[in-house]
Design a protein around this motif. Structure first.
Motif, short mmCIF file in Angstrom:
data_model
loop_
_atom_site.label_atom_id
_atom_site.label_comp_id
_atom_site.label_asym_id
_atom_site.label_seq_id
_atom_site.Cartn_x
_atom_site.Cartn_y
_atom_site.Cartn_z
N GLU A 107 0.83 -1.21 0.00
CA GLU A 107 0.00 0.00 0.00
C GLU A 107 0.87 1.26 0.00
OE1 GLU A 107 -3.14 0.17 -0.37
OE2 GLU A 107 -3.59 -1.97 -0.25
N LEU A 108 1.97 1.21 0.76
CA LEU A 108 2.89 2.34 0.80
C LEU A 108 3.44 2.64 -0.59
CD1 LEU A 108 4.72 4.43 2.14
CD2 LEU A 108 6.27 2.59 2.77
N ALA A 109 3.86 1.60 -1.30
CA ALA A 109 4.38 1.80 -2.65
C ALA A 109 3.31 2.35 -3.58
CB ALA A 109 4.92 0.46 -3.19
N ALA A 110 2.06 1.87 -3.43
CA ALA A 110 0.97 2.33 -4.29
C ALA A 110 0.66 3.81 -4.03
CB ALA A 110 -0.28 1.48 -4.05
N VAL A 111 0.69 4.21 -2.75
CA VAL A 111 0.42 5.61 -2.41
C VAL A 111 1.50 6.52 -2.99
CG1 VAL A 111 0.27 7.28 -0.51
CG2 VAL A 111 -0.96 5.11 -0.37
N LEU A 112 2.76 6.10 -2.86
CA LEU A 112 3.86 6.88 -3.41
C LEU A 112 3.74 7.00 -4.93
CD1 LEU A 112 6.87 5.57 -1.28
CD2 LEU A 112 5.86 7.86 -1.21
N ALA A 113 3.37 5.91 -5.58
CA ALA A 113 3.21 5.92 -7.04
C ALA A 113 2.06 6.85 -7.45
CB ALA A 113 2.96 4.51 -7.56
N LEU A 114 0.96 6.82 -6.68
CA LEU A 114 -0.17 7.68 -6.99
C LEU A 114 0.19 9.15 -6.83
CD1 LEU A 114 -3.12 8.01 -7.75
CD2 LEU A 114 -3.72 7.69 -5.33
N ALA A 115 0.93 9.47 -5.75
CA ALA A 115 1.36 10.85 -5.54
C ALA A 115 2.23 11.32 -6.69
CB ALA A 115 2.11 10.97 -4.22
N ALA A 116 3.14 10.49 -7.14
CA ALA A 116 4.00 10.85 -8.26
C ALA A 116 3.20 11.03 -9.55
CB ALA A 116 5.08 9.78 -8.45
N THR A 117 2.21 10.16 -9.76
CA THR A 117 1.37 10.26 -10.95
C THR A 117 0.56 11.55 -10.96
OG1 THR A 117 1.19 7.84 -11.07
CG2 THR A 117 -0.46 9.12 -12.26
N VAL A 118 -0.01 11.90 -9.79
CA VAL A 118 -0.79 13.13 -9.70
C VAL A 118 0.09 14.34 -10.00
CG1 VAL A 118 -2.04 14.65 -8.11
CG2 VAL A 118 -2.50 12.20 -8.11
N ARG A 119 1.29 14.36 -9.43
CA ARG A 119 2.20 15.48 -9.69
C ARG A 119 2.53 15.58 -11.18
NH1 ARG A 119 5.05 14.13 -4.56
NH2 ARG A 119 4.56 15.78 -3.07
N ALA A 120 2.78 14.42 -11.81
CA ALA A 120 3.11 14.41 -13.24
C ALA A 120 1.92 14.91 -14.07
CB ALA A 120 3.50 13.00 -13.67
N ALA A 121 0.70 14.51 -13.70
CA ALA A 121 -0.49 14.95 -14.43
C ALA A 121 -0.67 16.46 -14.31
CB ALA A 121 -1.73 14.22 -13.90
N VAL A 122 -0.47 17.00 -13.10
CA VAL A 122 -0.60 18.44 -12.90
C VAL A 122 0.42 19.18 -13.75
CG1 VAL A 122 -0.30 20.30 -11.22
CG2 VAL A 122 -1.59 18.26 -10.60
N ALA A 123 1.66 18.68 -13.77
CA ALA A 123 2.70 19.32 -14.57
C ALA A 123 2.35 19.28 -16.06
CB ALA A 123 4.04 18.63 -14.32
N ALA A 124 1.78 18.16 -16.51
CA ALA A 124 1.42 18.03 -17.91
C ALA A 124 0.29 19.00 -18.28
CB ALA A 124 1.00 16.59 -18.21
N TYR A 125 -0.73 19.08 -17.42
CA TYR A 125 -1.84 20.01 -17.69
C TYR A 125 -1.35 21.44 -17.73
CZ TYR A 125 -5.77 16.71 -17.32
OH TYR A 125 -6.67 15.73 -17.56
N ARG A 126 -0.51 21.80 -16.77
CA ARG A 126 -0.02 23.18 -16.72
C ARG A 126 0.88 23.48 -17.92
NH1 ARG A 126 0.48 23.33 -10.29
NH2 ARG A 126 -1.47 24.42 -9.88
N GLY A 127 1.65 22.50 -18.35
CA GLY A 127 2.47 22.69 -19.53
C GLY A 127 1.64 22.90 -20.78
N ALA A 128 0.56 22.12 -20.91
CA ALA A 128 -0.34 22.27 -22.06
C ALA A 128 -1.04 23.62 -22.03
CB ALA A 128 -1.37 21.13 -22.07
N GLU A 129 -1.45 24.06 -20.84
CA GLU A 129 -2.10 25.36 -20.70
C GLU A 129 -1.14 26.48 -21.11
OE1 GLU A 129 -5.33 27.95 -19.29
OE2 GLU A 129 -5.16 25.88 -20.01
N ALA A 130 0.11 26.39 -20.65
CA ALA A 130 1.09 27.41 -20.99
C ALA A 130 1.35 27.45 -22.50
CB ALA A 130 2.40 27.15 -20.24
N ALA A 131 1.40 26.25 -23.12
CA ALA A 131 1.62 26.20 -24.57
C ALA A 131 0.45 26.81 -25.33
CB ALA A 131 1.84 24.75 -25.00
#
Length: 499
Positions: free
Chosen positions: A68-92
């Motif tokens: 569960e610990l590994a899954a939570v860490l993976a989810l947190a990393a995925t959410v951060r990556a998704a936010v960065a991708a959305y913000r990058g697309a918005e900036a573009a």
């Protein structure tokens, strides 16, 4: 979208906190397997010890808390990556829009002489050009977004030999300028500050994020060479012995919007700023109302509520009006008969800045001014039909912007307002909602009228939207009326005095 991304950022941080707590638990469980009592017990009952060790291993293993610990860490990393991708697309996407705005206005600037001839020809044929533009902006409001390409306009004007002398490059003399001209001069500095003077820096200096403001300032400084849009001078602020009849402390947003008509009457009561002191148990809160544009002439006069201040404020430069508002608030707080012997400013009383059109630009500019913030605690800003998207208002200040989709004025900076938890933008199509006179006139100028915004403010008062309710909850002290004492209304006449 941005508010959602902020929430996802918070969720990612919360997931990381959960993972950190889970890691502590996993460590404690793992250490239990090496506990001296467990080891000693294994000698007496090997079978029981084996079952206990297996249970502990299952808890911290991949199928238990460790997994569960590994899954939570993976989810947190995925959410951060998704936010960065959305913000990058918005900036573009925003960068693409800005390039398009610049390209269109570059063409307009380069063809300015031809366009001027065309306008004069239409006028000679009896065509109501201003009325035509007014109706076009109402039917096609997105056209106003092109104003965000001010940099392209400057470059286009400079690319045409006929107009290039009118927009000289910094340091170059203006060919054919007025006799005795000393060059473009404006009150340049941080938003709402006063005192610094100098020409606009070249486009592209200091980063592309300021190119719009530099371009607007360049246009204003170029006009100043010909005695136009020249904001030189100082603010002369005079308190009225008695405030204008009809003014009152607001009890809701509609009252706040309607009072703009009382203090912002350019014909019967021109050039005023209103400061309303609302008593509170521990001091006072302050509502500062700034009038809209009252003089549309290109040549600056005695009133700073004019087109010159509009343009200079859009460039985020210092203005005589901003200085006048600051003086008015400081004087009102100094004259306050509050419960504390110290000044209201020293007590850190909350301030709400309010304005329609130019007043909204000035309000947001003052809220973004480090100098103004050093002397006053601006907690709220309310703008009505004002282009304020580019104003760097701190995230700690609650902003409410009312904008009509067919009003071109809020679009003149070519950018959308920041979409964040502390900046709420309420939009309304007055054509679809039947604001009085909008159907009959179908003009953008009617969509910008204060009366239409008063009606919209009343609708916002009745709104149950969570963002509006959240904003409303933070503004209660400003609308207390006489709950903790009689509010005091002070009106100040602000004039521009030439050096």
């Amino acid at each position: 979208m941005a508010v959602g991304l902020d929430a996802l950022d918070q969720a990612a941080r919360a997931l990381a906190d959960v993972a950190e707590e889970a890691a502590v638990v996993v460590g404690l469980v793992a250490r239990a397997a090496a506990d001296p009592d467990v080891v000693a017990g294994a000698l007496l009952s090997p079978a029981t010890a084996a079952v206990a060790e297996a249970a502990l291993a299952e808890v911290v293993g991949p199928l238990g808390l460790g997994g569960e610990l590994a899954a939570v860490l993976a989810l947190a990393a995925t959410v951060r990556a998704a936010v960065a991708a959305y913000r990058g697309a918005e900036a573009a996407a925003l960068a693409t829009v800005e390039r398009a705005q610049d390209a269109v206005l570059f063409a307009a600037g380069r063809m300015a002489p031809d366009l001027l001839v065309g306008v004069l020809a239409l006028d000679a044929l009896g065509v109501d050009v201003p009325g035509l533009l007014d109706r076009t902006a109402f039917d096609h409001p997105l056209v106003a977004d092109l104003a965000g390409g001010a940099e392209g306009l400057v470059l286009g004007l400079r690319s045409n030999p006929l107009t290039a002398p009118l927009v000289p490059v910094r340091g170059a003399p203006a060919v054919g300028g007025p006799v005795g001209s000393a060059g473009p001069v404006s009150s340049v500095g941080s938003v709402g500050s006063v005192g610094s003077v100098g020409p606009a820096p070249p486009l592209g200096a200091g980063g592309a994020d300021r190119d719009y403001e530099r371009a607007v300032q360049t246009l204003a400084d170029s006009a100043a060479l010909w005695g136009l849009l020249d904001d030189r001078g100082r603010a002369q602020v005079t308190v009225e012995p008695v405030p204008r009849a009809g003014g009152r402390a607001p009890r809701d947003l509609r009252d706040l919007a309607a009072d703009q008509g009382n203090v912002g009457d350019g014909e019967g009561y021109p050039g005023h700023v209103r400061v309303i002191e609302v008593p509170q148990p521990g001091g006072s809160v302050w509502v500062v109302e700034v009038s809209g544009t009252q003089d549309w002439g290109l040549r600056a006069g005695g009133s700073p509520f004019d087109l010159t201040t509009d343009v200079r404020s859009m460039a985020q430069a210092s203005t005589v009006l901003a200085d006048g508002v600051q003086q008015a608030l400081a004087r009102a707080q100094a004259d306050s008969a509050g419960p504390s012997p110290s000044s209201s400013a020293a007590r850190g009383d909350a301030v709400m800045l309010v304005g329609h059109s130019l007043g909204g630009i000035a309000a947001a500019g003052l809220a973004a001014s480090p100098r103004f913030a050093a002397e006053h605690r601006v907690t709220h800003v309310v703008t009505l039909g004002a282009p304020v998207a580019r104003m760097p208002v701190p995230t700690s200040t609650q902003v409410l912007s009312l904008e009509h989709t067919r009003d071109p004025v809020p679009r003149l900076d070519g950018e959308r307002n920041p979409d964040r938890a502390t900046w709420v933008t309420v939009t309304r199509d007055v054509h679809d909602h039947g604001a009085e006179g909008a159907e009959a006139a179908a003009r953008a100028s009617r969509a910008h009228d204060l009366d239409a915004y008063v009606e919209t403010a009343g609708l916002v008062d009745d709104s149950t939207d969570p963002s509006v309710e959240s904003w409303r909850a933070t503004t209660a002290p400003f609308f207390d009326g006489a709950t903790h004492g009689e509010p005091v209304i002070r009106d100040y006449l602000v004039r521009r005095v030439r050096p």
